[in-house]
Design a protein around this motif. Sequence first.
Motif, short mmCIF file in Angstrom:
data_model
loop_
_atom_site.label_atom_id
_atom_site.label_comp_id
_atom_site.label_asym_id
_atom_site.label_seq_id
_atom_site.Cartn_x
_atom_site.Cartn_y
_atom_site.Cartn_z
N CYS A 199 -53.14 11.37 -21.82
CA CYS A 199 -52.56 10.20 -22.46
C CYS A 199 -53.66 9.17 -22.67
O CYS A 199 -54.63 9.12 -21.91
CB CYS A 199 -51.46 9.62 -21.58
SG CYS A 199 -50.58 8.27 -22.38
N GLY B 38 -47.19 13.53 -21.05
CA GLY B 38 -48.35 12.89 -21.63
C GLY B 38 -48.02 12.27 -23.00
O GLY B 38 -46.88 12.04 -23.32
N ASN C 250 -45.69 6.90 -26.96
CA ASN C 250 -46.03 5.52 -26.61
C ASN C 250 -46.34 4.71 -27.87
O ASN C 250 -46.62 3.52 -27.78
CB ASN C 250 -47.19 5.48 -25.60
CG ASN C 250 -48.51 5.99 -26.18
OD1 ASN C 250 -48.71 6.03 -27.38
ND2 ASN C 250 -49.41 6.39 -25.29
N SER D 50 -45.67 12.62 -16.52
CA SER D 50 -46.51 13.04 -17.63
C SER D 50 -46.75 14.54 -17.63
O SER D 50 -47.18 15.11 -18.63
CB SER D 50 -47.86 12.32 -17.55
OG SER D 50 -48.43 12.48 -16.27
S1 SF4 Z 1 -45.46 6.67 -19.69
FE1 SF4 Z 1 -46.21 7.77 -21.47
S2 SF4 Z 1 -47.73 6.32 -22.28
FE2 SF4 Z 1 -47.42 5.69 -20.20
S3 SF4 Z 1 -49.00 6.78 -19.04
FE3 SF4 Z 1 -47.11 7.99 -18.95
S4 SF4 Z 1 -47.37 9.45 -20.57
FE4 SF4 Z 1 -48.81 7.79 -20.98
#
Ligand code: SF4
Length: 343
Positions: A34, A80, A112, A339
Amino acid sequence: MKESQGGGLHGRSDLIDPFGRAITYIRVSVTDRCDFRCVYCMAEDMTFLPRRELLSLEELDRLCSAFIEMGTRKIRITGGEPLVRRDIMGLFRSLSQHLEAGTLHEMTLTTNGSQLARFADELASCGVRRINVSLDTLDPGRFKAITRRGDLDRVLSGIDAAQRAGLSVKINVVALKGVNEDEFESMVRWAHARSMGITFIEVMPLGEIETARVDQHLPLTKVRARLARHFSLLETDYRTGGPARYVRVGESAGLIGFITPLTHNFCEACNRVRVTCTGRLYMCLGHEVAADLRTPLRASEGNDLLNAAVRDAITRKPKGHDFVIDRTERKPAVPRHMSVTGG
Ligand code: SF4
Ligand SMILES: C[S@@+](CC[C@H](N)C(=O)[O-])C[C@H]1O[C@@H](n2cnc3c(N)ncnc32)[C@H](O)[C@@H]1O
């Protein structure tokens, strides 16, 4: 859209678990990597998996196609961050053939938003209609603090691009005690003014991270009670077969979802399983019961071994989950990071 219990998203599936639930929905994590390091999801200094451990895009395509043949009607691509995987559009493009054929009813994405400005049009052209964008705050400084390295403007431009491309966007907000709780009302107004649904998620005890979960945990009953002071929240019977419960805001007609895995049991209508980026099939987000699908995938070009492994695994889907935040040990109940399993 309303889904029936057991019957899954649109009726028949070959995959029926021991409790009569038809498995029609898979969530597939395509990478553990990520570009953000959200404080509740990852450690600052993450070690990611060696690439050879990951399923290739061809293997992911084969695996998803096998599930579709066995009755899967909905696929959510997650991570991720799915949009940081190189050539990921190839997978969307390839799976879109099942949408065109009518064997797959929906292909969605949880992201995201950091790469959406680049990919929104292509996602739409691959038949993606709805996406979830995770966004916990509209304050740039806070956004940087929560994600450790994200840029709010970039995500907002990504959301603009997605809406321009005709994608329906739902915002996911993780409710964090003392971090973003003063923004929930304004975020609901913002989302509904842009015709986006918004869902609040309680922090789940997954994966080892630096901050103790009990410090972050904010029960959504409190979030809901607070929102009820500003909006009329009307009960709905809208369901997606998952853990979210929805209310409609009288003033805006928009939806607010609440995902409360720690305080409510949502398992009776569960129609889903999860596949990690290494090809482990998890029957339940809150259980360690899993099956290795990478070995049968790599053992032969045909799908017989793979299909047999999937069918066998589904007979082991647990009735429900077992989340607890251990208040003495401060250890996660499930050691996997979100993730890895995919949200
Ligand atoms: S929530 Fe989504 S954007 Fe945030 S670190 Fe985890 S995988 Fe990455
Ligand atoms: C793991 S992310 C993967 C997809 C993408 N990177 C994103 O952030 O949307 C999927 C969802 O899980 C949520 N999430 C991650 N860790 C969580 C945790 N410990 N508790 C609750 N939600 C979590 C994120 O906020 C996000 O909405």
